[in-house]
Design a protein around this motif. Structure first.
Motif, PDB file in Angstrom:
ATOM      1  N   THR A 202      19.418  15.962   9.092  1.00  0.00           N
ATOM      2  CA  THR A 202      20.529  15.759  10.023  1.00  0.00           C
ATOM      3  C   THR A 202      21.891  15.822   9.350  1.00  0.00           C
ATOM      4  O   THR A 202      22.908  16.007  10.024  1.00  0.00           O
ATOM      5  N   GLY A 203      21.938  15.636   8.028  1.00  0.00           N
ATOM      6  CA  GLY A 203      23.224  15.530   7.350  1.00  0.00           C
ATOM      7  C   GLY A 203      23.906  14.211   7.620  1.00  0.00           C
ATOM      8  O   GLY A 203      25.112  14.067   7.419  1.00  0.00           O
ATOM      9  N   LEU A 204      23.111  13.220   8.053  1.00  0.00           N
ATOM     10  CA  LEU A 204      23.638  11.888   8.342  1.00  0.00           C
ATOM     11  C   LEU A 204      23.115  10.890   7.317  1.00  0.00           C
ATOM     12  O   LEU A 204      21.950  10.953   6.924  1.00  0.00           O
ATOM     13  N   PRO A 205      23.954   9.960   6.867  1.00  0.00           N
ATOM     14  CA  PRO A 205      23.434   8.898   6.003  1.00  0.00           C
ATOM     15  C   PRO A 205      22.456   8.031   6.773  1.00  0.00           C
ATOM     16  O   PRO A 205      22.452   8.013   8.015  1.00  0.00           O
ATOM     17  N   LEU A 206      21.635   7.329   6.041  1.00  0.00           N
ATOM     18  CA  LEU A 206      20.606   6.473   6.629  1.00  0.00           C
ATOM     19  C   LEU A 206      20.822   5.041   6.167  1.00  0.00           C
ATOM     20  O   LEU A 206      20.966   4.775   4.969  1.00  0.00           O
ATOM     21  N   VAL A 207      20.871   4.122   7.126  1.00  0.00           N
ATOM     22  CA  VAL A 207      20.912   2.688   6.844  1.00  0.00           C
ATOM     23  C   VAL A 207      19.562   2.127   7.274  1.00  0.00           C
ATOM     24  O   VAL A 207      19.198   2.207   8.449  1.00  0.00           O
ATOM     25  N   ARG A 208      18.830   1.561   6.318  1.00  0.00           N
ATOM     26  CA  ARG A 208      17.440   1.162   6.613  1.00  0.00           C
ATOM     27  C   ARG A 208      17.184  -0.263   6.135  1.00  0.00           C
ATOM     28  O   ARG A 208      17.358  -0.581   4.957  1.00  0.00           O
ATOM     29  N   ALA A 209      16.749  -1.111   7.066  1.00  0.00           N
ATOM     30  CA  ALA A 209      16.386  -2.485   6.745  1.00  0.00           C
ATOM     31  C   ALA A 209      14.914  -2.691   7.091  1.00  0.00           C
ATOM     32  O   ALA A 209      14.496  -2.446   8.218  1.00  0.00           O
ATOM     33  N   ALA A 210      14.154  -3.132   6.099  1.00  0.00           N
ATOM     34  CA  ALA A 210      12.717  -3.360   6.285  1.00  0.00           C
ATOM     35  C   ALA A 210      12.388  -4.784   5.881  1.00  0.00           C
ATOM     36  O   ALA A 210      12.901  -5.280   4.872  1.00  0.00           O
ATOM     37  N   ASN A 211      11.539  -5.433   6.621  1.00  0.00           N
ATOM     38  CA  ASN A 211      11.191  -6.820   6.366  1.00  0.00           C
ATOM     39  C   ASN A 211      10.710  -7.022   4.934  1.00  0.00           C
ATOM     40  O   ASN A 211      11.182  -7.897   4.211  1.00  0.00           O
ATOM     41  N   SER A 212       9.752  -6.193   4.514  1.00  0.00           N
ATOM     42  CA  SER A 212       9.169  -6.349   3.190  1.00  0.00           C
ATOM     43  C   SER A 212       9.629  -5.271   2.223  1.00  0.00           C
ATOM     44  O   SER A 212       9.253  -5.262   1.059  1.00  0.00           O
ATOM     45  N   GLY A 213      10.439  -4.329   2.704  1.00  0.00           N
ATOM     46  CA  GLY A 213      10.878  -3.196   1.903  1.00  0.00           C
ATOM     47  C   GLY A 213      10.212  -1.929   2.415  1.00  0.00           C
ATOM     48  O   GLY A 213       9.235  -1.983   3.153  1.00  0.00           O
ATOM     49  N   ILE A 214      10.794  -0.829   2.145  1.00  0.00           N
ATOM     50  CA  ILE A 214      11.905  -0.556   1.247  1.00  0.00           C
ATOM     51  C   ILE A 214      13.190  -0.485   2.078  1.00  0.00           C
ATOM     52  O   ILE A 214      13.274   0.302   3.013  1.00  0.00           O
ATOM     53  N   SER A 215      14.180  -1.330   1.729  1.00  0.00           N
ATOM     54  CA  SER A 215      15.470  -1.328   2.402  1.00  0.00           C
ATOM     55  C   SER A 215      16.467  -0.587   1.521  1.00  0.00           C
ATOM     56  O   SER A 215      16.496  -0.791   0.307  1.00  0.00           O
TER      57      SER A 215
ATOM     58  N   THR B 178       0.858  -1.172   0.000  1.00  0.00           N
ATOM     59  CA  THR B 178       0.000   0.000   0.000  1.00  0.00           C
ATOM     60  C   THR B 178       0.906   1.238   0.000  1.00  0.00           C
ATOM     61  O   THR B 178       2.131   1.106   0.051  1.00  0.00           O
ATOM     62  N   PRO B 179       0.350   2.444  -0.020  1.00  0.00           N
ATOM     63  CA  PRO B 179       1.207   3.628   0.058  1.00  0.00           C
ATOM     64  C   PRO B 179       2.006   3.742   1.355  1.00  0.00           C
ATOM     65  O   PRO B 179       3.008   4.456   1.399  1.00  0.00           O
ATOM     66  N   GLY B 180       1.594   3.034   2.414  1.00  0.00           N
ATOM     67  CA  GLY B 180       2.235   3.170   3.718  1.00  0.00           C
ATOM     68  C   GLY B 180       3.743   2.989   3.707  1.00  0.00           C
ATOM     69  O   GLY B 180       4.485   3.861   4.176  1.00  0.00           O
ATOM     70  N   PRO B 181       4.265   1.852   3.205  1.00  0.00           N
ATOM     71  CA  PRO B 181       5.718   1.661   3.206  1.00  0.00           C
ATOM     72  C   PRO B 181       6.469   2.715   2.395  1.00  0.00           C
ATOM     73  O   PRO B 181       7.587   3.097   2.747  1.00  0.00           O
ATOM     74  N   TYR B 182       5.870   3.215   1.323  1.00  0.00           N
ATOM     75  CA  TYR B 182       6.523   4.233   0.502  1.00  0.00           C
ATOM     76  C   TYR B 182       6.560   5.580   1.229  1.00  0.00           C
ATOM     77  O   TYR B 182       7.561   6.305   1.176  1.00  0.00           O
ATOM     78  N   GLN B 183       5.475   5.911   1.911  1.00  0.00           N
ATOM     79  CA  GLN B 183       5.448   7.138   2.705  1.00  0.00           C
ATOM     80  C   GLN B 183       6.464   7.071   3.840  1.00  0.00           C
ATOM     81  O   GLN B 183       7.174   8.052   4.121  1.00  0.00           O
TER      82      GLN B 183
ATOM     83  N   TYR C 176      10.147  -2.541  -2.673  1.00  0.00           N
ATOM     84  CA  TYR C 176       9.176  -3.259  -1.857  1.00  0.00           C
ATOM     85  C   TYR C 176       8.910  -4.636  -2.466  1.00  0.00           C
ATOM     86  O   TYR C 176       8.726  -4.793  -3.672  1.00  0.00           O
ATOM     87  N   GLY C 177       8.879  -5.649  -1.593  1.00  0.00           N
ATOM     88  CA  GLY C 177       8.465  -6.982  -1.999  1.00  0.00           C
ATOM     89  C   GLY C 177       9.539  -7.848  -2.625  1.00  0.00           C
ATOM     90  O   GLY C 177       9.269  -8.996  -2.990  1.00  0.00           O
ATOM     91  N   MET C 178      10.767  -7.365  -2.758  1.00  0.00           N
ATOM     92  CA  MET C 178      11.842  -8.165  -3.355  1.00  0.00           C
ATOM     93  C   MET C 178      12.649  -8.865  -2.262  1.00  0.00           C
ATOM     94  O   MET C 178      13.243  -8.219  -1.410  1.00  0.00           O
ATOM     95  N   VAL C 179      12.687 -10.169  -2.305  1.00  0.00           N
ATOM     96  CA  VAL C 179      13.473 -10.939  -1.352  1.00  0.00           C
ATOM     97  C   VAL C 179      14.945 -10.856  -1.732  1.00  0.00           C
ATOM     98  O   VAL C 179      15.306 -11.003  -2.902  1.00  0.00           O
ATOM     99  N   GLY C 180      15.799 -10.618  -0.740  1.00  0.00           N
ATOM    100  CA  GLY C 180      17.216 -10.590  -1.037  1.00  0.00           C
ATOM    101  C   GLY C 180      18.003  -9.765  -0.056  1.00  0.00           C
ATOM    102  O   GLY C 180      17.588  -9.545   1.091  1.00  0.00           O
TER     103      GLY C 180
END
Length: 528
Positions: free
Chosen positions: A450-463, A433-438, A478-482
């Motif tokens: 913040t001027g800081l890089p972001l490291v983001r891991a999400a179960n279903s995406g977006i990582s 749905t739009p939720g993960p993209y928002q 979103y939705g890609m296993v790997g």
């Protein structure tokens, strides 16, 4: 268009309410995953015209005179939040037999509540309304103030603040480094509402010129930052983001816990995608499906997969014993585990989700048999402060668990001493749905602020790994296993911080509001 503006101003009753609702609903197209910024120009222009016609009974008291304006703002907000947050209902359908009854409360009740903030904004603006540029100025200040209230009142829920619609791409995000999302809310509403001056009111040339100038400065500054300001030097740290895409119903199934754990391990054990092996592995929120301290075999399995010098960062539920005869406390946490299976450190979530991770008025709701959707019986406990996650080699991350990434105020000064923001989440609750993209978009804006890089891991995406300018360096949709192996970018944290951003926000509110009030005084003098 003047005729259309006049018709909108003269609307009344349910027609006026419906148009306000549809204007708010249309504004959602500016949000992710659509990014159609022109929708906000249309929506806020219509909103201004509706407010123009929202005059109450002049013989009534102050509050009663503001009721028509409040009603317009509420209907606009209800359309905006309903269209932007309907996907929250997906979380209740994961365990539909237990929570389906609450679907109307999530899909309709929350938008109806949040709409009160926009109703307040419009009523406040109407209090100082005039016929020209001044009304656009006070509307921008009032919306900015209302969004600020929404960010902390009742624990806060600043999801889809209107300023995000003005920043669909990194080039348009860069002014957030100066003004923060709070300041961008003020500037965005002014620019989006300015077209109303084309057909109604005084100060047309000045107002439109200011709006065009602000839009040009936003894009121009973004272009300058992205193409002329040097990027920070990348670190030498390679990180692997694991995205297993496990259905939420499987994560809740006790019989699937071992399979869930093994899937994370298998993705961790795969050879590197480049020549350099990642030194840090990141799993999503609640990815370890056990109470880790009760399962030494799980730590042994992790150690068997990791090399001695690798570190796993993983989301898990942490249990804390509170003494004999007392129930334990549970925390939504992040663990750091080394290649020997030793726990190096942990960080607990501070800002919990009401009704998701804990129940306000818990005793009352529990007496009705109602528990938090994503929590153990009794709910999660929250940490008092954010804990920096420090790893071997003097590497450190500032953890933001799940929706903590939408709160700029959750990032304190300790963040600026770290290598990167770390956001782990499980957006599988909400489906495609739009939720993960928002959610991802708002986390990217935190990187810019913040001027800081972001490291983001999400179960279903977006990582993804995002640099300090909001650009995705590498990621999984979103939705890609790997998994994805990437180098952590450098940071630009020395330039500005939340203190200066708050200063600029309040300056903008004061300037816009003050100019609007002065304009109203001049309007009254001319009328007399």
């Amino acid at each position: 268009m003047e005729r259309l503006a006049g018709k909108v101003m003269l609307m009344s009753g349910w027609t006026r309410a419906l148009v306000a609702f549809l204007a708010g609903l249309f504004a959602v197209l500016a949000l992710q995953p659509y990014g159609f910024i022109a929708a906000l120009f249309v929506s806020f222009t219509v909103l201004v015209w509706l407010i123009d016609g929202a005059s109450g009974d002049p013989d009534a008291g102050l509050l009663r005179r503001l009721v028509p304006a409040f009603r317009i703002g509420w209907c606009f907000g209800f359309g905006y939040f309903l269209g932007g947050l309907w996907w929250l209902g997906n979380a209740l359908l994961v365990e539909a037999d237990e929570y389906a009854w609450a679907l109307p409360l999530a899909v309709l009740g929350l938008p109806a509540f949040l709409a009160f903030f926009y109703g307040f904004a419009v009523a406040l603006a109407r209090l100082f309304w005039s016929d020209g540029l001044g009304r656009i100025l006070v509307l921008a200040a009032a919306f900015g103030f209302a969004e600020w209230l929404r960010s902390w009142l009742f624990t806060g829920f600043p999801w889809n603040a209107v300023g995000y619609g003005a920043m669909p791409v990194p080039m348009m995000m860069q002014p957030a480094r100066i003004f923060g999302i709070a300041g961008m809310n003020v500037l965005a509403v002014f620019v989006f509402a300015a077209p109303a001056l084309l057909w109604t009111g005084r100060g047309k040339r000045l107002g439109l010129s200011l709006a065009v100038l602000l839009l040009a400065l936003q894009a121009g500054y973004g272009f300058y930052v992205l193409h002329f300001l040097p990027d920070a030097v990348d670190t030498d740290v390679r990180v692997r983001l694991v995205q297993p895409v496990i259905d939420q119903s499987a994560k809740l199934d006790d019989g699937q816990r071992a399979a869930v754990f093994e899937k994370h391990l298998a993705l961790t054990a795969d050879p590197p995608s480049g020549e350099q092996r990642p030194g840090i592995i990141v799993w999503p929120e609640t990815s370890i499906p056990f109470i880790l301290t009760d399962n030494p075999d799980a730590l042994a399995r992790i150690a068997a997969v990791l090399d001695d010098d690798q570190v796993l960062i993983a989301g898990a539920v942490r249990m804390e014993d509170t003494g004999a005869g007392k129930p334990p406390r549970y925390y939504n946490s992040i663990y750091a585990i080394d290649g020997r299976g030793q726990i190096l450190g942990a960080a607990d979530k501070v800002h919990l989700v009401p009704f998701g991770e804990y129940m306000p008025f818990e005793e009352l709701f529990n007496s009705w048999g109602i528990n938090a959707v994503a929590a153990f019986s009794g709910g999660f406990s929250g940490a008092r402060v954010h804990q920096v996650l420090t790893l071997p080699g003097e590497r450190s991350f500032y953890p933001l668990i799940c929706y903590e990434a939408i709160f700029p105020r959750e990032i304190d000064q300790a963040a600026y001493t770290t290598d990167a923001l770390l956001n782990i989440t499980n957006d599988a609750w909400f489906g495609d749905t739009p939720g993960p993209y928002q959610h991802f978009h708002q986390a990217r804006v935190r990187a810019v602020e913040t001027g800081l890089p972001l490291v983001r891991a999400a179960n279903s995406g977006i990582s993804a790994v995002v640099d300090a300018k909001g650009r995705v360096t590498l990621g999984l949709p979103y939705g890609m296993v790997g998994f994805v192996d990437a180098t952590i970018p450098g940071n630009n944290a020395a330039f500005h911080d939340s203190v200066s951003q708050n200063f600029w926000f309040w300056c903008l509110v004061a300037i816009f509001f003050g100019a609007g009030v002065i304009s109203r005084i001049g309007f009254r003098r001319d009328a007399n």
